[in-house]
Design an enzyme around this catalytic site. Structure first.
Site, mmCIF file in Angstrom:
data_model
loop_
_atom_site.group_PDB
_atom_site.id
_atom_site.type_symbol
_atom_site.label_atom_id
_atom_site.label_comp_id
_atom_site.label_asym_id
_atom_site.label_seq_id
_atom_site.Cartn_x
_atom_site.Cartn_y
_atom_site.Cartn_z
ATOM 1 N N ASP A 270 30.548 49.325 35.145
ATOM 2 C CA ASP A 270 30.322 48.079 35.744
ATOM 3 C C ASP A 270 28.919 47.735 35.990
ATOM 4 O O ASP A 270 28.387 47.445 37.121
ATOM 5 C CB ASP A 270 31.241 47.656 36.804
ATOM 6 C CG ASP A 270 31.528 46.157 36.863
ATOM 7 O OD1 ASP A 270 30.792 45.318 36.167
ATOM 8 O OD2 ASP A 270 32.112 45.678 37.705
ATOM 9 N N GLU B 280 39.999 45.499 43.530
ATOM 10 C CA GLU B 280 38.554 46.020 43.674
ATOM 11 C C GLU B 280 38.095 45.286 45.003
ATOM 12 O O GLU B 280 37.749 44.321 44.971
ATOM 13 C CB GLU B 280 38.173 45.763 42.458
ATOM 14 C CG GLU B 280 36.491 46.012 42.297
ATOM 15 C CD GLU B 280 35.857 45.832 40.979
ATOM 16 O OE1 GLU B 280 36.430 45.873 39.886
ATOM 17 O OE2 GLU B 280 34.683 45.363 40.914
ATOM 18 N N ASP C 156 34.315 51.840 39.563
ATOM 19 C CA ASP C 156 33.339 50.993 38.918
ATOM 20 C C ASP C 156 32.119 51.845 39.280
ATOM 21 O O ASP C 156 31.517 51.322 40.320
ATOM 22 C CB ASP C 156 33.367 49.525 39.180
ATOM 23 C CG ASP C 156 34.382 48.699 38.237
ATOM 24 O OD1 ASP C 156 35.127 49.395 37.517
ATOM 25 O OD2 ASP C 156 34.231 47.470 38.258
ATOM 26 N N ASP D 263 36.393 37.766 28.070
ATOM 27 C CA ASP D 263 35.321 38.798 27.421
ATOM 28 C C ASP D 263 35.833 38.883 25.881
ATOM 29 O O ASP D 263 34.928 38.512 25.047
ATOM 30 C CB ASP D 263 35.098 40.128 27.895
ATOM 31 C CG ASP D 263 34.683 40.006 29.525
ATOM 32 O OD1 ASP D 263 34.164 39.101 29.913
ATOM 33 O OD2 ASP D 263 35.081 41.019 30.120
ATOM 34 N N HIS E 26 29.502 47.539 45.589
ATOM 35 C CA HIS E 26 30.339 46.883 46.636
ATOM 36 C C HIS E 26 30.527 47.644 47.763
ATOM 37 O O HIS E 26 30.328 47.116 48.796
ATOM 38 C CB HIS E 26 31.849 46.594 45.906
ATOM 39 C CG HIS E 26 31.886 45.833 44.713
ATOM 40 N ND1 HIS E 26 32.745 45.428 44.256
ATOM 41 C CD2 HIS E 26 30.761 45.265 43.970
ATOM 42 C CE1 HIS E 26 32.749 44.676 43.210
ATOM 43 N NE2 HIS E 26 31.427 44.499 43.100
ATOM 44 N N HIS F 89 37.785 41.622 30.598
ATOM 45 C CA HIS F 89 38.129 40.405 30.999
ATOM 46 C C HIS F 89 38.894 39.718 29.851
ATOM 47 O O HIS F 89 38.363 39.842 28.855
ATOM 48 C CB HIS F 89 37.372 39.615 31.900
ATOM 49 C CG HIS F 89 36.598 39.942 33.012
ATOM 50 N ND1 HIS F 89 35.511 40.582 32.811
ATOM 51 C CD2 HIS F 89 36.760 40.135 34.341
ATOM 52 C CE1 HIS F 89 35.159 40.972 34.194
ATOM 53 N NE2 HIS F 89 35.946 40.546 34.842
ATOM 54 N N GLU G 32 33.924 50.023 43.468
ATOM 55 C CA GLU G 32 32.897 49.899 43.004
ATOM 56 C C GLU G 32 31.691 50.354 43.779
ATOM 57 O O GLU G 32 31.619 49.921 44.976
ATOM 58 C CB GLU G 32 32.582 48.542 42.755
ATOM 59 C CG GLU G 32 31.157 48.114 41.820
ATOM 60 C CD GLU G 32 31.106 47.003 41.161
ATOM 61 O OE1 GLU G 32 32.091 46.685 40.487
ATOM 62 O OE2 GLU G 32 30.136 46.528 41.058
ATOM 63 N N ASP H 182 24.280 45.789 40.171
ATOM 64 C CA ASP H 182 24.667 46.430 38.905
ATOM 65 C C ASP H 182 23.766 47.387 38.183
ATOM 66 O O ASP H 182 24.100 47.143 36.808
ATOM 67 C CB ASP H 182 25.493 45.407 38.352
ATOM 68 C CG ASP H 182 26.652 44.932 38.713
ATOM 69 O OD1 ASP H 182 27.409 45.648 39.644
ATOM 70 O OD2 ASP H 182 27.183 43.734 38.355
ATOM 71 N N ASP I 47 24.720 42.451 44.456
ATOM 72 C CA ASP I 47 25.422 43.376 43.457
ATOM 73 C C ASP I 47 24.720 43.083 42.172
ATOM 74 O O ASP I 47 24.675 42.714 41.249
ATOM 75 C CB ASP I 47 26.854 42.659 43.119
ATOM 76 C CG ASP I 47 27.792 43.330 42.570
ATOM 77 O OD1 ASP I 47 27.258 44.611 42.484
ATOM 78 O OD2 ASP I 47 28.824 43.089 41.856
HETATM 79 C C1 XLS Z 1 32.211 41.762 40.217
HETATM 80 C C2 XLS Z 1 33.173 42.837 39.808
HETATM 81 C C3 XLS Z 1 33.551 42.612 38.545
HETATM 82 C C4 XLS Z 1 35.057 43.230 38.608
HETATM 83 C C5 XLS Z 1 35.944 42.822 37.377
HETATM 84 O O1 XLS Z 1 31.283 42.133 41.082
HETATM 85 O O2 XLS Z 1 32.560 44.108 39.906
HETATM 86 O O3 XLS Z 1 33.032 42.686 37.327
HETATM 87 O O4 XLS Z 1 34.805 44.590 38.153
HETATM 88 O O5 XLS Z 1 36.370 41.467 37.341
HETATM 89 NI NI NI Z 2 33.597 45.873 39.271
HETATM 90 NI NI NI Z 3 30.535 44.184 41.062
#
Ligand code: XLS
Ligand code: NI
Ligand code: NI
Length: 448
Positions: free
Chosen positions: A342, A235, A299, A107, A274, A104, A271, A312, A310
């Site tokens: 991600d 996304e 992702d 970042d 998600h 991003h 993702e 992750d 989420d």
């Molecule tokens: C958040 C998203 C984010 C995107 C990029 O849940 O996964 O990380 O991948 O903005």
């Molecule tokens: Ni993501």
């Molecule tokens: Ni995410």
């Protein structure tokens, strides 16, 4: 060269075969190994996510983070900290042997006191990234603008009730897209984290969708104007942080793209976590995107069976990924896309080396799943069954129905003439689950 952050790793992580017990080796990921006509590295196109790996302290809603990322706690000189962060990120990328990274804008460079300063900070960091990329050979899978952290975006970016916020977001994307282009990014991603609503009481849903369609057209126009060749990727995510996100899942995104005439330029970044939050298997989302021609990138991460947000996690289950890899390879594989991690370390993973263990494990998980999926594709293990299951549609009746060669009246006559349905045929689910289990077991023997 700056002081090393990961001195324990003095050479790129190497492939050492499935019997290796050294945790700092790959057991499945063998970058140059040819499989299904491509190098493994070219199938998987792994990317490290700058935000979770280098820009996240490990905080959660109940407590501060304590991950060892000294540049995040050093606030006296934010740009010096951003350079230190980047030195460490590229040290990690080179030692891991991941071919790509993703970022991003915020970042890479902290937001400045006004928009112009934010842009010049990002430009300075993009120049530094270009130098690191040149030295290490690491490439950019995608860039994206953070349109969700700053309070100005609390009510959304493109879907904000205030056009000044829309304009600010557009300006930010314009700059980030150009930086992504300058760094040779293969895609540009847009995750609409706050493009949704908290309550319908204050929301004009139709207006917000129109705003989002307009925003995306502006981005697509600019992409063509500057000659950025990669796709724009949306996304999908059903909720979090909003109660409802408009890009709910691949099907919702596809409907949106059709309504606003964007299917030529926009695809999806799917993702895994998600997909699960939207009530789907990851493989379902991949299959759907591939069926309608909008499969872009992935992702890679994992949810948790008992946690509905989420989380992750880094992917660790081979079984969970086999069908999705099967669908990706069957669709011809990634073109511009890849697997971006991600994924976050757990809050307790405070050893510096945990970041290596997480990525090595995740890369091996997906490489292992790839080997299994390719073996199944080579043998037609699922494909032969699927072809057989639908073979009736190749016959006279099936073709007439599909080719618009008959009416409802014709079909009535057809059945009335005595064409009763034969006994139903088994869907064979359990037998097929057994077939997949066999390929998973035997991958040890056919593997590298
Ligand atoms: C958040 C998203 C984010 C995107 C990029 O849940 O996964 O990380 O991948 O903005
Ligand atoms: Ni993501
Ligand atoms: Ni995410």
């Amino acid at each position: 060269m700056a002081e090393q952050f990961f001195p324990e790793v003095d050479a790129p992580i190497a492939y050492a075969g499935i019997d290796s017990t050294d945790p700092l080796t790959f057991r499945w990921y063998d970058a140059d190994r040819k499989i299904a006509g491509r190098r493994m590295a070219d199938h998987l196109r792994f990317a490290v996510a700058y935000w979770h790996s280098f820009n996240w302290t490990g905080f959660d809603v109940f407590g501060a983070g304590a991950l060892p990322r000294p540049w995040l706690y050093d606030t006296a000189d934010p740009m010096a900290a951003a350079h230190r962060k980047m030195d460490v990120a590229f040290e990690f990328l080179a030692k891991l042997g991941a071919p790509f990274f993703c970022f991003h804008d915020r970042d890479l460079a902290p937001e400045g006191t006004d928009f112009a300063e934010s842009c010049s900070r990002l430009d300075e960091m993009a120049d530094a990234a270009a130098t690191h990329m040149e030295t290490t050979g690491v490439e950019l899978l995608w860039g994206t603008a953070n349109l969700f952290t700053h309070p100005r975006y609390a009510a959304g970016a493109a879907t904000n009730p205030d056009p000044e916020v829309f304009a600010y977001a557009a300006a930010q994307v314009r700059h980030c897209l150009e930086v992504t282009h300058r760094l040779g990014g293969a895609n540009y991603v847009m995750w609409g984290g706050r493009e949704g609503y908290e309550t319908l009481l204050n929301t004009d849903l139709r207006r917000e969708l129109d705003q989002m369609g307009r925003f995306l057209h502006l981005v697509v126009d600019h992409k063509h104007r500057i000659g950025f060749e990669g796709p724009i990727l949306l996304e999908p995510k059903p909720y979090e942080p909003t109660k409802h996100q408009y890009d709910f899942d691949v099907a919702a995104v596809y409907a949106f793209l059709q309504r606003y005439d964007l299917t030529d330029d926009v695809k999806v970044n799917i993702e895994v976590n998600h997909a699960e939050l939207s009530g789907h298997d990851f493989a379902h989302e991949v299959d759907y995107a591939s069926a309608v021609g909008i499969l872009g990138s992935v992702d890679a991460n994992a949810g948790d069976d008992r946690l509905g947000w989420d989380v992750d996690r880094f992917p660790a289950s081979v079984t969970d990924h086999v069908l999705a890899l099967h669908a990706i390879v069957q669709a011809g594989g990634f073109t511009t896309g890849g697997f971006n991690f991600d994924a976050k370390l757990r809050r307790q993973s405070v050893d510096r080396m945990d970041l290596f263990h997480a990525h090595i494990g995740a890369m091996d998980t997906l490489a292992h799943a790839l080997v299994i999926a390719v073996a199944m594709l080579d043998d037609g293990a699922l494909e032969d069954v699927r072809v057989q299951r639908y073979h009736g549609w190749d016959g006279e009746l099936g073709q007439a129905i599909l080719d618009d060669g008959c009416s409802l009246e014709d079909l009535y006559g057809h059945v009335l003439a005595g064409n009763e349905v034969d006994a139903p045929v088994s869907g064979r689910q359990e037998a097929l689950e057994r077939v997949v289990a066999r390929y998973i077991d035997q991958a040890r023997h056919v593997g590298p």
